[in-house]
Design a protein around this motif. Structure first.
Motif, PDB file in Angstrom:
ATOM      1  N   ASP A  34       8.490  -6.598 -21.607  1.00 31.56           N
ATOM      2  CA  ASP A  34       8.074  -7.118 -22.919  1.00 31.56           C
ATOM      3  C   ASP A  34       6.911  -8.116 -22.795  1.00 31.56           C
ATOM      4  N   ARG A  35       6.525  -8.445 -21.557  1.00 32.00           N
ATOM      5  CA  ARG A  35       5.467  -9.449 -21.410  1.00 32.00           C
ATOM      6  C   ARG A  35       4.161  -8.907 -20.836  1.00 32.00           C
ATOM      7  N   ILE A  36       4.253  -7.957 -19.934  1.00 30.14           N
ATOM      8  CA  ILE A  36       3.028  -7.464 -19.291  1.00 30.14           C
ATOM      9  C   ILE A  36       3.277  -6.090 -18.674  1.00 30.14           C
ATOM     10  N   GLN A  37       2.222  -5.296 -18.615  1.00 28.85           N
ATOM     11  CA  GLN A  37       2.313  -3.998 -17.926  1.00 28.85           C
ATOM     12  C   GLN A  37       1.952  -4.208 -16.452  1.00 28.85           C
ATOM     13  N   ILE A  38       2.819  -3.727 -15.566  1.00 29.82           N
ATOM     14  CA  ILE A  38       2.534  -3.837 -14.127  1.00 29.82           C
ATOM     15  C   ILE A  38       2.177  -2.451 -13.605  1.00 29.82           C
ATOM     16  N   LEU A  39       1.104  -2.378 -12.829  1.00 30.40           N
ATOM     17  CA  LEU A  39       0.707  -1.100 -12.244  1.00 30.40           C
ATOM     18  C   LEU A  39       0.985  -1.128 -10.750  1.00 30.40           C
ATOM     19  N   ALA A  40       1.600  -0.059 -10.254  1.00 34.85           N
ATOM     20  CA  ALA A  40       1.803   0.068  -8.815  1.00 34.85           C
ATOM     21  C   ALA A  40       0.572   0.749  -8.235  1.00 34.85           C
ATOM     22  N   GLY A  41      -0.126   0.027  -7.352  1.00 34.88           N
ATOM     23  CA  GLY A  41      -1.364   0.589  -6.823  1.00 34.88           C
ATOM     24  C   GLY A  41      -1.557   0.273  -5.364  1.00 34.88           C
ATOM     25  N   SER A  42      -2.782   0.492  -4.911  1.00 34.33           N
ATOM     26  CA  SER A  42      -3.118   0.177  -3.524  1.00 34.33           C
ATOM     27  C   SER A  42      -4.614  -0.082  -3.439  1.00 34.33           C
ATOM     28  N   GLU A  43      -5.004  -0.987  -2.537  1.00 34.88           N
ATOM     29  CA  GLU A  43      -6.405  -1.072  -2.155  1.00 34.88           C
ATOM     30  C   GLU A  43      -6.524  -0.270  -0.872  1.00 34.88           C
ATOM     31  N   VAL A  44      -6.941   0.972  -1.046  1.00 35.72           N
ATOM     32  CA  VAL A  44      -6.974   1.922   0.062  1.00 35.72           C
ATOM     33  C   VAL A  44      -8.286   1.794   0.818  1.00 35.72           C
ATOM     34  N   ASP A  45      -8.202   1.729   2.118  1.00 36.09           N
ATOM     35  CA  ASP A  45      -9.422   1.697   2.930  1.00 36.09           C
ATOM     36  C   ASP A  45     -10.211   2.985   2.779  1.00 36.09           C
ATOM     37  N   LEU A  84      -9.923   8.790   2.828  1.00 39.65           N
ATOM     38  CA  LEU A  84      -9.087   7.658   2.434  1.00 39.65           C
ATOM     39  C   LEU A  84      -7.920   7.494   3.401  1.00 39.65           C
ATOM     40  N   ASP A  85      -7.334   6.303   3.367  1.00 44.97           N
ATOM     41  CA  ASP A  85      -6.359   5.888   4.378  1.00 44.97           C
ATOM     42  C   ASP A  85      -4.943   6.436   4.115  1.00 44.97           C
ATOM     43  N   VAL A 102      -7.574   1.559  -5.913  1.00 46.41           N
ATOM     44  CA  VAL A 102      -8.851   0.890  -5.653  1.00 46.41           C
ATOM     45  C   VAL A 102      -9.220   1.272  -4.226  1.00 46.41           C
ATOM     46  N   ALA A 103     -10.372   1.892  -4.045  1.00 42.63           N
ATOM     47  CA  ALA A 103     -10.791   2.287  -2.694  1.00 42.63           C
ATOM     48  C   ALA A 103     -11.933   1.387  -2.249  1.00 42.63           C
ATOM     49  N   SER A 104     -11.764   0.761  -1.075  1.00 38.17           N
ATOM     50  CA  SER A 104     -12.759  -0.226  -0.630  1.00 38.17           C
ATOM     51  C   SER A 104     -13.148  -0.009   0.826  1.00 38.17           C
ATOM     52  N   PRO A 105     -14.434  -0.309   1.149  1.00 43.08           N
ATOM     53  CA  PRO A 105     -14.847  -0.287   2.555  1.00 43.08           C
ATOM     54  C   PRO A 105     -14.530  -1.635   3.214  1.00 43.08           C
ATOM     55  N   HIS A 106     -13.865  -1.623   4.369  1.00 46.68           N
ATOM     56  CA  HIS A 106     -13.582  -2.854   5.101  1.00 46.68           C
ATOM     57  C   HIS A 106     -14.126  -2.815   6.523  1.00 46.68           C
ATOM     58  N   ILE A 107     -14.248  -1.603   7.064  1.00 42.01           N
ATOM     59  CA  ILE A 107     -14.732  -1.484   8.454  1.00 42.01           C
ATOM     60  C   ILE A 107     -16.052  -0.712   8.468  1.00 42.01           C
ATOM     61  N   ALA A 108     -16.683  -0.631   9.627  1.00 39.01           N
ATOM     62  CA  ALA A 108     -17.938   0.115   9.806  1.00 39.01           C
ATOM     63  C   ALA A 108     -18.944  -0.259   8.723  1.00 39.01           C
TER      64      ALA A 108
END
Ligand SMILES: [Zn+2]
Ligand SMILES: [Zn+2]
Length: 597
Positions: free
Chosen positions: A427-438, A445-446, A459-465
């Motif tokens: 009743d207060r907020i919508q929560i999304l189950a997600g990931s910041e995928v490498d 993708l990871d 959310v897909a993000s570059p962290h290496i290379a």
């Protein structure tokens, strides 16, 4: 370095060196302008023909020829020639506050000064006094500026400088007789890095304002102290947190206080906000209307009169507010963030750029499951406090071992916890189950697709290379953008301001792919990132690309970084409609699900 960045560097160097040779100021300006045009362009300019190049504003035939020359040969003959004639150390001398190109040229030609060291010697020996109009007082000022120039470090990140400026403004507002205090300069414009802080005040009792500003524990050194201007250096303890590797550093930053008459506050605020390029254009526009613009106001022009209009007692036609000045010039007042001489003076209507209050959701956040310090409930609580309708939980994926990335098993276990939280908070907020995928080095993708398909948001993000060449980085990002499960590309280049440049993909191609695949590009609001950076936001906005503005929260305080993400968006002329965080819950959910069918 990308081709464009390298080119901008060369043109800036050309401008500086030409200035030192005493070249025609219009020629100098053409190179400075070209450097900005090149830097702000999202296409890889080495791929364009001469006829395509001259289509770009700020690039004429001569500059286009230079660009082709660099593209084909890797060299710029004229620059090489200049570098042979002008000593390289002179550019550093020109960087010293108060030393203009004319003086530096004189120092060079008359006294053989070629760098800071030889300048320092000439001051010590007193030889510098032989120059015309070089009095003791001037030399003292140069000496002081020189000592600060060698002591001062690089520019500080916006997120370090802005809170200091806020505190100073607050302190000045508490001073008796101060009726107004505002921050100006690049902080007001939201640039990602800051050279020094500019503060303007209106004070009934200037002596009190001066004392409150100069006599304070934070002040390391008083550089100048007077009734209209004070300059100090403040000690800065950069709280490095997790974002840096080299521990606490002791920095200092210069702060200028200007005590202004309320009748000319607008012209002073305009002048000290900049940018320099914007102000130069404004003065040109004023001149064409037979007006003169300076920090004291907009005045009727009298080319025959000697001295400044204010010193002759001429009354300004506008000076009290910035708006009055723009209006008198027949212009729309551009928001400070876009005052960069990049088309803002051609606006016909004031743009409604994005604001903090437009943001209704946070779509990139971490918990203790990976490298955050907040529990799931704490994170959700913070989002509720901000009045958001949606919070996405996007912990790191398995390859990010240093960030305690989640294995598939842990991800699925977390999913179970999130489902329970969804019910608790429904009743207060919508929560999304997600990931910041490498985004792995090859753009894959990871997690496998079947795992990604279970998530509400990816959310897909570059962290290496992050030092891949342009072509590889472009391919890599586009592969992630095209992935049907990906909603947002997080911090697309992976840069850390002042620490690592990150990827330099062909941004126009990345943006085109994002538009085609309905994938959003993130402006990561953390002040060490601000990635996408301003000029890339501008290109994305022009292409109609969706933008996310997220805080990448790891701790409760990270939510406060939103202001920097918003300013970066504004610098890119971002309006509400393109930013997915401004959308209603229904519209956002519909878009998220469109990538799950
Ligand atoms: Zn990340
Ligand atoms: Zn993150």
């Amino acid at each position: 370095m990308s081709f464009n960045a390298d080119l901008a560097d060369r043109f800036n160097t050309m401008a500086t060196l030409l200035e030192l040779t005493g070249a025609n100021p219009f020629r100098v300006n053409a190179y400075a302008r070209a450097a900005r045009a090149v830097e702000n362009n999202s296409q890889e300019l080495n791929k364009l023909s001469t006829s395509e190049l001259v289509e770009i504003e700020g690039i004429g035939k001569g500059i286009a020829a230079h660009i082709r020359e660099v593209a084909e040969t890797g060299e710029l003959e004229e620059l090489t020639e200049l570098q042979r004639t002008v000593p390289p150390g002179l550019a550093e001398v020109l960087d010293i506050q108060g030393l203009g190109p004319k003086t530096v040229r004189l120092l060079w030609k008359e006294l053989g000064i070629t760098d800071r060291a030889s300048l320092s010697q000439a001051i010590e020996s007193g030889e510098i006094l032989k120059l015309p109009r070089m009095g003791k007082k001037t030399v003292e000022n140069i000496e002081r500026a020189l000592s600060f120039a060698s002591k001062s470090k690089d520019r500080l990140p916006l997120g370090v400088a802005a809170p200091i400026a806020d505190r100073l403004v607050e302190r000045m507002r508490q001073v008796k007789g101060v009726t107004r205090a505002e921050v100006a300069g690049s902080i007001r414009r939201g640039r990602d890095t800051i050279g020094d802080i500019d503060i303007l005040v209106v004070a009934n009792d200037p002596a009190k304002a001066e004392a409150a500003f100069c006599e304070h524990d934070d002040v390391l050194e008083i550089v100048a102290r007077g009734k209209t201007k004070c300059s100090v250096r403040l000690a800065v303890d950069i709280d490095t947190g997790r974002w840096t590797s080299d521990g606490d550093q002791r920095h200092s930053i210069g702060v200028d206080l200007r005590i202004i008459e309320s009748s000319s506050f607008g012209s002073a605020w305009l002048y000290f906000t900049g940018s320099k390029a914007h102000n130069v254009r404004l003065r040109e526009i004023a001149q064409k209307k037979n007006l003169t613009l300076n920090e004291y106001g907009l005045f009727p022009d009298d080319p025959k009169a000697k001295g400044s209009p204010q010193s002759r007692g001429v009354k300004p036609v506008a000076s009290r507010t910035e708006k009055q000045i723009y209006t008198k010039l027949g212009l729309v007042m551009p928001p400070p963030e876009i005052r960069e001489d990049a088309g803002e003076l051609d606006l016909k209507n004031e743009p409604r750029l994005i604001e903090i209050s437009d943001i209704k959701s946070e779509l990139h956040a971490h918990t203790t499951a990976s490298d955050g310090v907040m529990s799931l409930d704490e994170l959700v609580g913070c989002a509720i406090d901000r009045g958001f309708h949606t919070i996405a939980v996007t912990d790191h994926s398995r390859s990010s071992a240093q960030a305690n990335g989640l294995s598939v098993e842990r991800l699925r276990a977390q999913r179970g916890e999130i489902e329970q939280a969804k019910e608790r908070f429904s009743d207060r907020i919508q929560i999304l189950a997600g990931s910041e995928v490498d985004i792995l080095a090859d753009g894959s993708l990871d997690y496998d697709d079947e795992v990604l398909a279970e998530l509400d948001i990816v959310v897909a993000s570059p962290h290496i290379a992050l030092s891949q060449d342009t072509a590889t980085a472009t391919k890599r990002l586009i592969r992630a953008i095209e992935h049907p499960m990906v909603h947002i590309i997080g911090h697309p280049t992976g840069r850390l301001i002042g620490r690592r440049p990150g990827l330099s993909p062909a941004m126009d191609e990345v943006i085109a792919a994002a538009v085609e695949h309905n994938t959003a590009l993130e402006i990561n609001s953390h002040w060490m990132r601000l990635d996408l950076r301003d000029v890339h936001v501008r290109a994305a906005v022009e292409a109609g690309c969706l933008i996310a503005i997220d805080c990448d929260d790891h701790a409760p305080g990270d939510f406060d970084n939103l202001r920097y993400g918003i300013q970066t968006g504004r610098r890119g002329w971002l309006t509400r409609d393109l930013c997915i965080n401004t959308w209603s819950k229904t519209k956002l959910t519909k878009w998220l699900r469109s990538k799950r069918s």
